[in-house]
Motif scaffolding. Sequence first.
Motif, mmCIF file in Angstrom:
data_model
loop_
_atom_site.group_PDB
_atom_site.id
_atom_site.type_symbol
_atom_site.label_atom_id
_atom_site.label_comp_id
_atom_site.label_asym_id
_atom_site.label_seq_id
_atom_site.Cartn_x
_atom_site.Cartn_y
_atom_site.Cartn_z
ATOM 1 N N LEU A 11 46.675 35.061 40.037
ATOM 2 C CA LEU A 11 45.594 34.111 39.815
ATOM 3 C C LEU A 11 46.142 32.841 39.174
ATOM 4 O O LEU A 11 46.780 32.893 38.118
ATOM 5 N N GLY A 12 45.889 31.710 39.801
ATOM 6 C CA GLY A 12 46.185 30.427 39.187
ATOM 7 C C GLY A 12 45.018 30.020 38.307
ATOM 8 O O GLY A 12 43.873 29.999 38.758
ATOM 9 N N VAL A 13 45.285 29.734 37.051
ATOM 10 C CA VAL A 13 44.237 29.353 36.105
ATOM 11 C C VAL A 13 44.459 27.891 35.716
ATOM 12 O O VAL A 13 45.516 27.541 35.206
ATOM 13 N N VAL A 14 43.457 27.056 35.970
ATOM 14 C CA VAL A 14 43.585 25.615 35.756
ATOM 15 C C VAL A 14 42.634 25.194 34.646
ATOM 16 O O VAL A 14 41.439 25.502 34.690
ATOM 17 N N ARG A 30 42.627 40.445 31.829
ATOM 18 C CA ARG A 30 43.453 40.693 33.009
ATOM 19 C C ARG A 30 43.701 42.185 33.225
ATOM 20 O O ARG A 30 44.307 42.846 32.390
ATOM 21 N N PRO A 31 43.258 42.740 34.357
ATOM 22 C CA PRO A 31 43.564 44.146 34.652
ATOM 23 C C PRO A 31 45.038 44.320 35.028
ATOM 24 O O PRO A 31 45.727 43.361 35.390
ATOM 25 N N GLU A 32 45.489 45.553 34.972
ATOM 26 C CA GLU A 32 46.860 45.850 35.385
ATOM 27 C C GLU A 32 47.063 45.440 36.837
ATOM 28 O O GLU A 32 46.206 45.650 37.690
ATOM 29 N N GLY A 33 48.208 44.831 37.106
ATOM 30 C CA GLY A 33 48.533 44.416 38.463
ATOM 31 C C GLY A 33 48.017 43.044 38.837
ATOM 32 O O GLY A 33 48.247 42.575 39.945
ATOM 33 N N VAL A 34 47.298 42.394 37.906
ATOM 34 C CA VAL A 34 46.827 41.026 38.093
ATOM 35 C C VAL A 34 47.541 40.152 37.072
ATOM 36 O O VAL A 34 47.583 40.497 35.885
ATOM 37 N N THR A 35 48.102 39.036 37.503
ATOM 38 C CA THR A 35 48.770 38.134 36.564
ATOM 39 C C THR A 35 48.149 36.747 36.653
ATOM 40 O O THR A 35 47.726 36.300 37.716
ATOM 41 N N PRO A 77 49.778 31.436 44.185
ATOM 42 C CA PRO A 77 48.720 32.361 43.755
ATOM 43 C C PRO A 77 47.784 32.675 44.909
ATOM 44 O O PRO A 77 47.652 31.907 45.869
ATOM 45 N N ASP A 78 47.106 33.796 44.789
ATOM 46 C CA ASP A 78 46.148 34.221 45.816
ATOM 47 C C ASP A 78 44.792 33.551 45.653
ATOM 48 O O ASP A 78 44.016 33.482 46.615
ATOM 49 N N TYR A 79 44.500 33.082 44.441
ATOM 50 C CA TYR A 79 43.152 32.598 44.146
ATOM 51 C C TYR A 79 43.239 31.733 42.893
ATOM 52 O O TYR A 79 44.154 31.886 42.086
#
Length: 248
Positions: A11-14, A30-35, A77-79
């Motif tokens: 995840l890109g966080v802006v 943030r769940p496991e496996g999500v960065t 990032p995916d999203y």
Amino acid sequence: MGDVLGWRRLLGVVAPSTNTVVQPDMERMRPEGVTNHFSRIYVEDPVALSNEDFIAGTTAIAENTMDAVRSVMTCRPDYLVLGMSAITFYGGVQGSVDFKRRVEEVAGVGASTGAESIAAALHAYGGIRRVSFVSPYYPVANAEVQRFLEESGFTVVRDVPLQCRCWTDIAKVTPDRLREVIEHLDGPDVDAIVQVGTNLSMVDLAAEQEALRGKPVIAINTATYWHALRACGIEDKVAGMGRLLAAF
């Protein structure tokens, strides 16, 4: 071969460069496996003394957002999670849709905005018609939030613009001050209380007040990250930060 740490989603966080709350807030969710991969929208920390000053400051954030989006997209990032809020409410529902579309055109991936996430969260709880909200904004921006909410099907009963004088002051608003505001915002005529302004620290306090008052109290950082997770098909329930992440 997928990303070793972000094997479920990157995840890109802006967020604005002056913002000190979004990054730690969203890292906790943030769940496991999500960065999360943070990108800062360059903006000065101006002193706002009027409605006009506030609009000028948020316009600068809007103008610099696309550079931050292009920067974070280099890590593929995916999203995207947009950790700024005022500009996502401007222009009502159509203005919010148009802003999101511009971001997604630049990014080439989907994005969650604060405005749409608040509306989605209110709908997720169900049965909510009348709301009140607090912001760190000036009245001119609260009027835009009210317009968006009312165009989304909700009646705004009360609102409080805290009129923080600069962006970094937003993160200095204390929980005790916010408890006073929530007491003012609540009442039998209100179904839910909303907080906007991503540098206002409300995740823990919203969860506390929701349990105390027996009605939804929604922090915008919680809503936006929740919306992004669900948009990515990640249904993990995260405890300790309110019913939205824990139950929906």
